[in-house]
Design a protein around this motif. Structure first.
Motif, short mmCIF file in Angstrom:
data_model
loop_
_atom_site.label_atom_id
_atom_site.label_comp_id
_atom_site.label_asym_id
_atom_site.label_seq_id
_atom_site.Cartn_x
_atom_site.Cartn_y
_atom_site.Cartn_z
N ILE A 3 0.83 -1.20 0.00
CA ILE A 3 0.00 0.00 0.00
C ILE A 3 0.87 1.26 0.00
O ILE A 3 0.46 2.30 -0.51
CB ILE A 3 -0.98 -0.03 1.19
CG1 ILE A 3 -2.02 1.05 1.03
CG2 ILE A 3 -0.25 0.14 2.50
CD1 ILE A 3 -3.15 0.94 1.99
N PHE A 4 2.08 1.18 0.57
CA PHE A 4 2.99 2.33 0.60
C PHE A 4 4.22 2.03 -0.25
O PHE A 4 5.33 1.97 0.24
CB PHE A 4 3.38 2.67 2.03
CG PHE A 4 2.23 3.25 2.82
CD1 PHE A 4 1.70 4.48 2.50
CD2 PHE A 4 1.69 2.56 3.88
CE1 PHE A 4 0.65 5.01 3.21
CE2 PHE A 4 0.64 3.08 4.61
CZ PHE A 4 0.11 4.31 4.27
N ASP A 5 4.00 1.87 -1.51
CA ASP A 5 5.08 1.65 -2.47
C ASP A 5 5.80 2.97 -2.69
O ASP A 5 5.29 4.05 -2.37
CB ASP A 5 4.49 1.11 -3.77
CG ASP A 5 5.55 0.56 -4.71
OD1 ASP A 5 6.62 0.20 -4.21
OD2 ASP A 5 5.28 0.48 -5.93
N TRP A 6 7.00 2.95 -3.25
CA TRP A 6 7.76 4.18 -3.47
C TRP A 6 7.02 5.10 -4.43
O TRP A 6 7.15 6.33 -4.35
CB TRP A 6 9.17 3.87 -3.96
CG TRP A 6 9.24 3.26 -5.34
CD1 TRP A 6 9.17 1.95 -5.66
CD2 TRP A 6 9.37 3.97 -6.56
NE1 TRP A 6 9.25 1.77 -7.01
CE2 TRP A 6 9.37 3.03 -7.60
CE3 TRP A 6 9.49 5.31 -6.90
CZ2 TRP A 6 9.49 3.37 -8.93
CZ3 TRP A 6 9.61 5.65 -8.24
CH2 TRP A 6 9.61 4.69 -9.24
N LYS A 7 6.22 4.54 -5.32
CA LYS A 7 5.44 5.38 -6.25
C LYS A 7 4.38 6.17 -5.51
O LYS A 7 4.13 7.34 -5.84
CB LYS A 7 4.80 4.50 -7.32
CG LYS A 7 5.80 3.81 -8.22
CD LYS A 7 5.10 2.85 -9.15
CE LYS A 7 6.12 1.99 -9.89
NZ LYS A 7 5.48 0.93 -10.67
N HIS A 8 3.77 5.56 -4.53
CA HIS A 8 2.77 6.27 -3.73
C HIS A 8 3.40 7.43 -2.97
O HIS A 8 2.83 8.53 -2.88
CB HIS A 8 2.09 5.31 -2.75
CG HIS A 8 1.25 4.27 -3.42
ND1 HIS A 8 1.55 2.93 -3.33
CD2 HIS A 8 0.14 4.37 -4.19
CE1 HIS A 8 0.65 2.25 -4.00
NE2 HIS A 8 -0.22 3.10 -4.55
#
Length: 83
Positions: A3-8
């Protein structure tokens, strides 16, 4: 992919920069740093100070005075009589 990927995080950072602007973010960071330093200083000075001694009870002060019962307990050896 969580849910907290680097893209987010990148998208959140871009939105924050667009909403607040880079100049305001710099001042916000320095203000938060000063607040943390002030908090640490206040906590350290409180630990170093001596606590005041408790006030001595006065003659008319019954709140802090221990209360005792007048009299003395007596042991009874004889059993109770039934009539």
């Amino acid at each position: 992919m969580g849910i907290f990927d680097w893209k987010h995080w990148l998208i959140i950072l871009i939105v924050v920069v667009l909403v607040f602007g880079t100049k305001r973010l710099k001042t916000l960071g320095s203000d938060v740093g000063e607040a943390i330093k002030g908090f640490r200083k206040a906590v350290n000075t409180e630990d170093g100070e001596h606590k005041p001694a408790p006030a001595e009870p006065q003659a008319g002060d019954t709140l802090n005075k221990p209360q005792t019962l007048e009299g003395q307990a007596q042991k009874v050896d004889a059993p109770l009589r039934k009539d």
